[in-house]
Design a protein around this motif. Structure first.
Motif, PDB file in Angstrom:
ATOM      1  N   LYS A  61       0.698  -1.010   0.060  1.00 27.98           N
ATOM      2  CA  LYS A  61       0.015  -0.050  -0.094  1.00 27.98           C
ATOM      3  C   LYS A  61       0.834   1.169   0.060  1.00 27.98           C
ATOM      4  CE  LYS A  61      -3.893   0.991   1.953  1.00 27.98           C
ATOM      5  NZ  LYS A  61      -4.963   1.302   3.060  1.00 27.98           N
ATOM      6  N   LEU A  62       1.896   1.248   0.733  1.00 27.76           N
ATOM      7  CA  LEU A  62       3.005   2.310   0.962  1.00 27.76           C
ATOM      8  C   LEU A  62       3.938   2.534  -0.317  1.00 27.76           C
ATOM      9  CD1 LEU A  62       4.036   4.321   2.714  1.00 27.76           C
ATOM     10  CD2 LEU A  62       5.927   2.228   3.495  1.00 27.76           C
ATOM     11  N   ALA A  63       4.294   1.365  -0.893  1.00 25.37           N
ATOM     12  CA  ALA A  63       5.353   1.406  -1.959  1.00 25.37           C
ATOM     13  C   ALA A  63       4.795   2.088  -3.293  1.00 25.37           C
ATOM     14  CB  ALA A  63       5.920   0.089  -2.122  1.00 25.37           C
ATOM     15  N   HIS A  64       5.754   2.517  -3.892  1.00 29.34           N
ATOM     16  CA  HIS A  64       5.408   2.832  -5.331  1.00 29.34           C
ATOM     17  C   HIS A  64       5.456   1.641  -6.325  1.00 29.34           C
ATOM     18  CE1 HIS A  64       7.121   6.685  -3.680  1.00 29.34           C
ATOM     19  NE2 HIS A  64       5.925   7.307  -4.656  1.00 29.34           N
ATOM     20  N   ARG A  65       6.657   0.907  -6.039  1.00 19.06           N
ATOM     21  CA  ARG A  65       6.885  -0.412  -6.781  1.00 19.06           C
ATOM     22  C   ARG A  65       7.387  -1.461  -5.760  1.00 19.06           C
ATOM     23  NH1 ARG A  65      10.840  -1.119  -9.837  1.00 19.06           N
ATOM     24  NH2 ARG A  65      12.198   0.492  -8.798  1.00 19.06           N
ATOM     25  N   GLY A  66       7.281  -2.687  -6.134  1.00 24.75           N
ATOM     26  CA  GLY A  66       7.428  -3.906  -5.285  1.00 24.75           C
ATOM     27  C   GLY A  66       8.167  -4.853  -5.973  1.00 24.75           C
ATOM     28  N   TYR A  67       8.747  -5.812  -5.320  1.00 26.44           N
ATOM     29  CA  TYR A  67       9.245  -7.001  -5.744  1.00 26.44           C
ATOM     30  C   TYR A  67       8.866  -8.061  -4.785  1.00 26.44           C
ATOM     31  CZ  TYR A  67      12.637  -4.254  -8.465  1.00 26.44           C
ATOM     32  OH  TYR A  67      13.262  -3.366  -9.492  1.00 26.44           O
ATOM     33  N   VAL A  68       8.575  -9.380  -5.421  1.00 28.40           N
ATOM     34  CA  VAL A  68       8.245 -10.473  -4.732  1.00 28.40           C
ATOM     35  C   VAL A  68       9.528 -11.667  -4.588  1.00 28.40           C
ATOM     36  CG1 VAL A  68       6.816 -12.383  -4.397  1.00 28.40           C
ATOM     37  CG2 VAL A  68       6.094 -10.341  -4.932  1.00 28.40           C
ATOM     38  N   MET A  69      10.055 -12.028  -3.593  1.00 25.00           N
ATOM     39  CA  MET A  69      11.194 -13.083  -3.447  1.00 25.00           C
ATOM     40  C   MET A  69      10.912 -14.120  -2.980  1.00 25.00           C
ATOM     41  SD  MET A  69      14.836 -12.378  -1.798  1.00 25.00           S
ATOM     42  CE  MET A  69      15.737 -11.579  -3.107  1.00 25.00           C
ATOM     43  N   VAL A  70      11.152 -15.155  -3.815  1.00 27.44           N
ATOM     44  CA  VAL A  70      10.933 -16.617  -3.319  1.00 27.44           C
ATOM     45  C   VAL A  70      12.240 -17.586  -3.407  1.00 27.44           C
ATOM     46  CG1 VAL A  70       9.547 -18.802  -3.612  1.00 27.44           C
ATOM     47  CG2 VAL A  70       8.643 -16.668  -4.232  1.00 27.44           C
ATOM     48  N   ASN A  71      12.743 -17.611  -2.323  1.00 29.40           N
ATOM     49  CA  ASN A  71      13.949 -18.823  -2.178  1.00 29.40           C
ATOM     50  C   ASN A  71      15.045 -18.265  -2.978  1.00 29.40           C
ATOM     51  OD1 ASN A  71      12.638 -20.954  -0.525  1.00 29.40           O
ATOM     52  ND2 ASN A  71      11.888 -21.941  -2.689  1.00 29.40           N
ATOM     53  N   GLY A  72      15.401 -16.906  -2.690  1.00 30.10           N
ATOM     54  CA  GLY A  72      16.422 -16.207  -3.259  1.00 30.10           C
ATOM     55  C   GLY A  72      16.423 -15.767  -4.896  1.00 30.10           C
ATOM     56  N   VAL A  73      15.054 -15.835  -5.469  1.00 29.30           N
ATOM     57  CA  VAL A  73      14.968 -15.325  -6.639  1.00 29.30           C
ATOM     58  C   VAL A  73      13.706 -14.408  -6.682  1.00 29.30           C
ATOM     59  CG1 VAL A  73      14.163 -16.239  -9.098  1.00 29.30           C
ATOM     60  CG2 VAL A  73      15.601 -17.584  -7.496  1.00 29.30           C
ATOM     61  N   ILE A  74      13.683 -13.275  -7.361  1.00 27.31           N
ATOM     62  CA  ILE A  74      12.760 -12.428  -7.597  1.00 27.31           C
ATOM     63  C   ILE A  74      11.889 -13.084  -8.675  1.00 27.31           C
ATOM     64  CG2 ILE A  74      12.166 -10.321  -8.693  1.00 27.31           C
ATOM     65  CD1 ILE A  74      13.799  -9.784  -6.081  1.00 27.31           C
ATOM     66  N   THR A  75      10.500 -13.262  -8.367  1.00 25.52           N
ATOM     67  CA  THR A  75       9.628 -13.916  -9.036  1.00 25.52           C
ATOM     68  C   THR A  75       8.737 -12.927  -9.502  1.00 25.52           C
ATOM     69  OG1 THR A  75       8.228 -14.368  -7.074  1.00 25.52           O
ATOM     70  CG2 THR A  75       9.788 -16.212  -7.626  1.00 25.52           C
ATOM     71  N   MET A  76       8.432 -11.763  -8.898  1.00 26.90           N
ATOM     72  CA  MET A  76       7.592 -10.833  -9.663  1.00 26.90           C
ATOM     73  C   MET A  76       7.846  -9.396  -9.296  1.00 26.90           C
ATOM     74  SD  MET A  76       3.456 -12.145  -8.620  1.00 26.90           S
ATOM     75  CE  MET A  76       3.850 -13.266  -7.375  1.00 26.90           C
ATOM     76  N   THR A  77       7.327  -8.648 -10.241  1.00 27.58           N
ATOM     77  CA  THR A  77       7.414  -7.256  -9.998  1.00 27.58           C
ATOM     78  C   THR A  77       6.517  -6.284 -10.304  1.00 27.58           C
ATOM     79  OG1 THR A  77       9.187  -5.379  -9.997  1.00 27.58           O
ATOM     80  CG2 THR A  77       8.948  -6.776 -11.897  1.00 27.58           C
ATOM     81  N   GLY A  78       6.207  -5.037 -10.127  1.00 27.34           N
ATOM     82  CA  GLY A  78       5.338  -4.231 -10.397  1.00 27.34           C
ATOM     83  C   GLY A  78       4.870  -3.014  -9.552  1.00 27.34           C
ATOM     84  N   THR A  79       4.069  -2.271  -9.882  1.00 24.28           N
ATOM     85  CA  THR A  79       3.779  -1.281  -8.802  1.00 24.28           C
ATOM     86  C   THR A  79       3.209  -1.800  -7.577  1.00 24.28           C
ATOM     87  OG1 THR A  79       1.427  -1.044  -9.634  1.00 24.28           O
ATOM     88  CG2 THR A  79       2.948   0.279 -11.053  1.00 24.28           C
ATOM     89  N   GLY A  80       3.003  -1.207  -6.499  1.00 22.45           N
ATOM     90  CA  GLY A  80       2.515  -1.825  -5.333  1.00 22.45           C
ATOM     91  C   GLY A  80       0.925  -1.952  -5.358  1.00 22.45           C
ATOM     92  N   LYS A  81       0.204  -1.224  -5.973  1.00 28.40           N
ATOM     93  CA  LYS A  81      -1.263  -1.475  -6.546  1.00 28.40           C
ATOM     94  C   LYS A  81      -1.239  -2.813  -7.221  1.00 28.40           C
ATOM     95  CE  LYS A  81      -3.451   2.332  -6.902  1.00 28.40           C
ATOM     96  NZ  LYS A  81      -4.034   3.551  -7.159  1.00 28.40           N
ATOM     97  N   GLU A  82      -0.452  -2.857  -8.413  1.00 30.70           N
ATOM     98  CA  GLU A  82      -0.530  -4.063  -9.253  1.00 30.70           C
ATOM     99  C   GLU A  82      -0.389  -5.452  -8.491  1.00 30.70           C
ATOM    100  OE1 GLU A  82       1.014  -1.878 -13.367  1.00 30.70           O
ATOM    101  OE2 GLU A  82       2.578  -2.998 -12.250  1.00 30.70           O
ATOM    102  N   LEU A  83       0.629  -5.386  -7.477  1.00 27.07           N
ATOM    103  CA  LEU A  83       1.125  -6.532  -6.712  1.00 27.07           C
ATOM    104  C   LEU A  83      -0.154  -7.009  -5.765  1.00 27.07           C
ATOM    105  CD1 LEU A  83       4.736  -6.093  -6.211  1.00 27.07           C
ATOM    106  CD2 LEU A  83       3.769  -7.818  -7.755  1.00 27.07           C
TER     107      LEU A  83
END
Length: 243
Positions: free
Chosen positions: A205-227
């Motif tokens: 909710k706070l972030a302009h953009r975000g990343y999702v990490m699973v087991n040391g790998v970035i699996t998703m990225t997008g705006t905070g709203k998108e994620l």
């Protein structure tokens, strides 16, 4: 540094603990004036990435560039002098020092002439710290200690603030206060923030953009709203997580 270059650019970073690989080729950008959050389950490698940016442990492969300068192999004390400040997981304040002394420690890398102004600013953000300024850090509540850890980092006048799990173990009302303060710093002061969080709902909710990490790998990225709207993010990180 051109306008299009990120303030923090992580490329192909691999970090090991002994023979165990914790980060497996991570790419991530933080642009000037952004709040960027990294979410993921406990043990995903989020804090390892933040510690790697700070030089401990150092990346075995890949590169970390801050403000156009390669900091991949720099020691932590040099990185902290470049305009990066960290509020680490678990707070790690100086428990025997007073609140004011903790803040003075944070201000040691900044010019002395700014100290009074900076102190006034952090007391405006966190009025509780002003009330407790002569108390030793170890006598503060968990929420107050988290406020102190963030305030101490701010006293160094950072260009980039790294926040590692600021909501961990705190009551929902304190979590809201801390996230409101982060938002205020970004909007009013233009502070760039890289936030590692398990509380995905508040962080996205706070972030302009975000990343999702699973087991040391970035699996998703997008705006905070998108994620926030992605079904897989909701299922994995948001069920029951709205405080």
């Amino acid at each position: 540094m051109t306008m299009t270059e990120p303030l923090l650019k992580v490329r192909g970073v691999e970090t090991y603990y002994g023979k165990i690989i914790a980060l497996k080729g991570v790419d991530l950008d933080v642009h000037e004036g952004e709040i960027v959050t990294l979410i993921g389950a406990n043990g995903a490698g989020k804090s390892t990435l933040m510690m790697t940016v700070c030089g401990s442990p150092q990346a075995r492969n890949g590169s970390i560039v801050y403000a156009g300068e390669d900091i991949t192999t720099k020691p932590t004390y040099e990185i902290m002098r470049t305009g990066i400040a960290q509020s680490p997981e678990g707070r790690r304040i100086f428990p025997r020092m007073s609140v004011l002394e903790n803040l003075m420690m944070g201000g040691m890398v900044a010019e002395n002439k700014y100290f009074e102004d900076d102190l006034k600013r952090v007391f405006e953000l966190f009025p509780r710290l002003k009330e407790r300024q002569h108390q030793s850090g170890g006598t503060l509540s968990g929420g107050e200690q988290q406020m102190l850890a963030i305030a101490r980092a701010l006293m160094s006048r950072p260009r980039l603030l790294l926040l590692d799990e600021p909501s961990l173990g705190l009551a929902p009302i304190i979590v809201r206060q801390i996230f409101e303060a982060i938002n205020e710093l970004n909007k009013t002061d233009g502070l760039t923030v890289f936030l590692v969080e398990q509380n995905a709902y508040h962080a996205l909710k706070l972030a302009h953009r975000g990343y999702v990490m699973v087991n040391g790998v970035i699996t998703m990225t997008g705006t905070g709203k998108e994620l926030l709207s992605r079904e897989e993010v909701k299922a994995a990180y948001l069920e029951g997580g709205r405080h």
